[in-house]
Scaffold this active site. Structure first.
Site, short mmCIF file in Angstrom:
data_model
loop_
_atom_site.label_atom_id
_atom_site.label_comp_id
_atom_site.label_asym_id
_atom_site.label_seq_id
_atom_site.Cartn_x
_atom_site.Cartn_y
_atom_site.Cartn_z
N GLU A 167 7.82 -3.91 3.56
CA GLU A 167 7.06 -2.79 4.12
C GLU A 167 6.76 -2.90 5.61
O GLU A 167 5.60 -3.10 6.02
CB GLU A 167 5.75 -2.60 3.32
CG GLU A 167 5.99 -2.26 1.87
CD GLU A 167 4.71 -1.87 1.11
OE1 GLU A 167 3.62 -2.04 1.67
OE2 GLU A 167 4.83 -1.38 -0.01
N GLU A 352 8.71 -1.97 -5.91
CA GLU A 352 7.30 -1.96 -6.29
C GLU A 352 6.93 -0.57 -6.78
O GLU A 352 7.29 0.43 -6.16
CB GLU A 352 6.35 -2.27 -5.11
CG GLU A 352 6.31 -3.72 -4.70
CD GLU A 352 5.37 -3.99 -3.53
OE1 GLU A 352 4.37 -3.26 -3.36
OE2 GLU A 352 5.66 -4.93 -2.77
C1 FCB Z 1 2.10 -2.63 -1.33
C2 FCB Z 1 2.21 -4.09 -1.00
C3 FCB Z 1 1.73 -5.02 -2.08
C4 FCB Z 1 0.51 -4.48 -2.78
C5 FCB Z 1 0.73 -3.06 -3.21
C6 FCB Z 1 -0.42 -2.45 -3.97
O1 FCB Z 1 1.94 -1.91 -0.16
O2 FCB Z 1 3.54 -4.43 -0.71
O3 FCB Z 1 1.52 -6.29 -1.52
O4 FCB Z 1 -0.58 -4.60 -1.95
O5 FCB Z 1 1.00 -2.26 -2.10
#
Ligand code: FCB
Length: 441
Positions: A167, A352
């Site tokens: 990210e 994610e």
């Molecule tokens: C993302 C991050 C991870 C976690 C999630 C909820 O932005 O990569 O580390 O904090 O959000």
């Protein structure tokens, strides 16, 4: 859950994700300090002034944690290596115990029949480098590349895939413009420099790793559908600026399309000198793209603030414990938009997706039906994207464990597995059992 493994292509990978600082316990094993330690130690930055010193004590409990993944029927595990655990000063002397830890971890993942997905940087910048300006300093590209080569030399023979960074929007914008993450800067020039240097570091590391024979190299980006808060032309323009900064900047630069005009209209005067000459390195071809998707953003024009002159407004949809709207169709929109656009031809992984819930331990169980629905809805959106032609290869739930949720400390619980931080007891939630049942062969 209405969805199961059989709804996906045969080699589709299901997994869960974590990150080093959020679970390991950085006080153990000879790790050096990182900018999250100092950010958390500064009043007002983190809920309860929580830090990552102990976290889930995964450094000592990793075998049990890998057993939990295996028992859920996961095919793969996405984890990160902590830069300050391997190089306590960020460069120079190596902490051998740190590399040994990840060596055992990778073997442990393989022994349990899973594929290790490595992320090299999930936000734990060593304090020594933060003191030199961190992501604002162009030299970060060299520091990061040296670290990446060191990790590759030790783990590269066994990991299934390597992401340079997690990210970059958070690394650069959230941390140097919004100020919500370490190092807590709120400065447009710092932000513009970090927005570029994070991509330069990615590009130089890609080239070095590929030169060292690494395969399956990629990056993990976060995306949020940018919705205008109303039909007013100013709100539509505000959403276009938000979209350019958040969703387009990184992937379009890596696709060789340069930086979006809607972002450069504000950032151009603040860019590091000579940035144009770096764009070829930044466009080093990827082997795959990681997509993190949680929610959408609703943008309204804000005439009272300087560029980008927008604010985010609350939307009408049901929300998670983070206050994030639950909107699975956004995952479909993001995946199809990428695969028809700047990520054309690239294999994609959802690296994610998950939600924080108001989870409570009652009689050794955690009942989290909303999370089960969340996962089901997003898997359905992923499946729809695949049937419409997206080359989606896997899905990682965030996160295996409740953990350190950055500025929210231990207050937000995203895990499939509940963690009692006082005793470090792990309790699989109903969502863990539901996902395990869906993944059973
Ligand atoms: C993302 C991050 C991870 C976690 C999630 C909820 O932005 O990569 O580390 O904090 O959000």
């Amino acid at each position: 859950m209405t969805i199961s493994r059989s709804d996906f292509p045969e080699h589709f990978l299901f997994g869960a994700a974590t990150a080093a600082y959020q679970i390991e316990g950085m006080a153990s094993g000879g790790a050096g300090p990182c900018h999250w330690d100092t950010f958390a130690a500064t009043p007002g930055n983190v809920f309860g002034a929580h830090d990552g010193a102990v976290a889930c004590d995964h450094y000592h409990r990793w075998e049990g944690d890998l057993d939990l993944l295996q028992a859920a029927g996961m095919d793969s595990y996405r984890f990160s290596t902590a830069w300050p655990r391997i190089l306590p000063e960020g460069r120079g002397a190596v902490n051998a115990a740190g590399l040994d830890f990840y060596d055992r971890l990778v073997d442990g993942v393989l022994e349990r029949g899973m594929k290790p997905f490595l992320t090299l940087y999930h936000w734990d910048l060593p304090s020594a480098l933060a003191g030199l300006g961190g992501w604002m300093n162009r030299d970060v590209a060299g520091w990061f590349t040296d670290y990446a080569e060191l990790v590759h030399a030790r783990l590269g023979d066994r990991v299934a895939s390597t992401a340079t960074l997690n990210e970059p929007w958070c690394v650069a914008w959230l941390s140097h413009f919004v100020g919500a993450h370490a190092p807590g800067m709120r400065d447009i020039r710092a932000a513009a420099h970090a927005m570029h240097h994070v991509l330069l570091a990615h590009g130089t590391a890609m080239q070095a790793l590929r030169g060292a024979g690494a395969k399956e190299l990629g990056i993990v980006l976060n995306f949020e559908t940018a919705t205008p808060a109303s039909d007013a032309p100013e709100d539509i323009a505000a959403a276009a600026r938000g979209d350019a900064i958040y969703n387009r900047w990184f992937i379009e630069a890596m696709a060789g399309q340069g930086y979006p005009a809607e972002a450069m209209e504000g950032l151009a005067p603040h860019m590091p000198m000579g940035w144009e000459a770096d764009m070829d390195i930044i466009a080093t071809p990827l082997d795959w793209l990681g997509v993190n998707y949680y929610t959408r953003a609703n943008y309204a024009h804000d005439a009272d603030t300087p560029w980008p002159s927008y604010k985010q407004v609350e939307g009408p949809l049901p929300k998670t414990d983070m206050g994030w709207e639950i909107r699975p169709e956004g995952l479909y929109e993001i995946l199809t938009r990428l695969s028809d656009g700047p990520a054309k031809g690239l294999p994609i992984y959802v690296t994610e997706n998950g939600m924080a819930g108001d989870d409570h331990l009652n009689a050794c169980a955690v009942h989290d039906p909303v999370r089960i629905g969340y996962i089901d809805g997003h898997l359905a959106a992923a499946r729809r994207a695949i049937s419409d032609g997206v080359d989606l290869r896997g899905f990682f739930y965030w996160s295996l464990l409740d953990n350190y949720e950055w500025a929210f400390g231990y207050d937000k619980r995203f895990g499939l597995v509940h963690v009692d931080y006082a005793t470090q007891t792990r309790t699989p939630k109903s969502s863990y059992h539901a996902l395990a049942a869906a993944l059973a062969r």
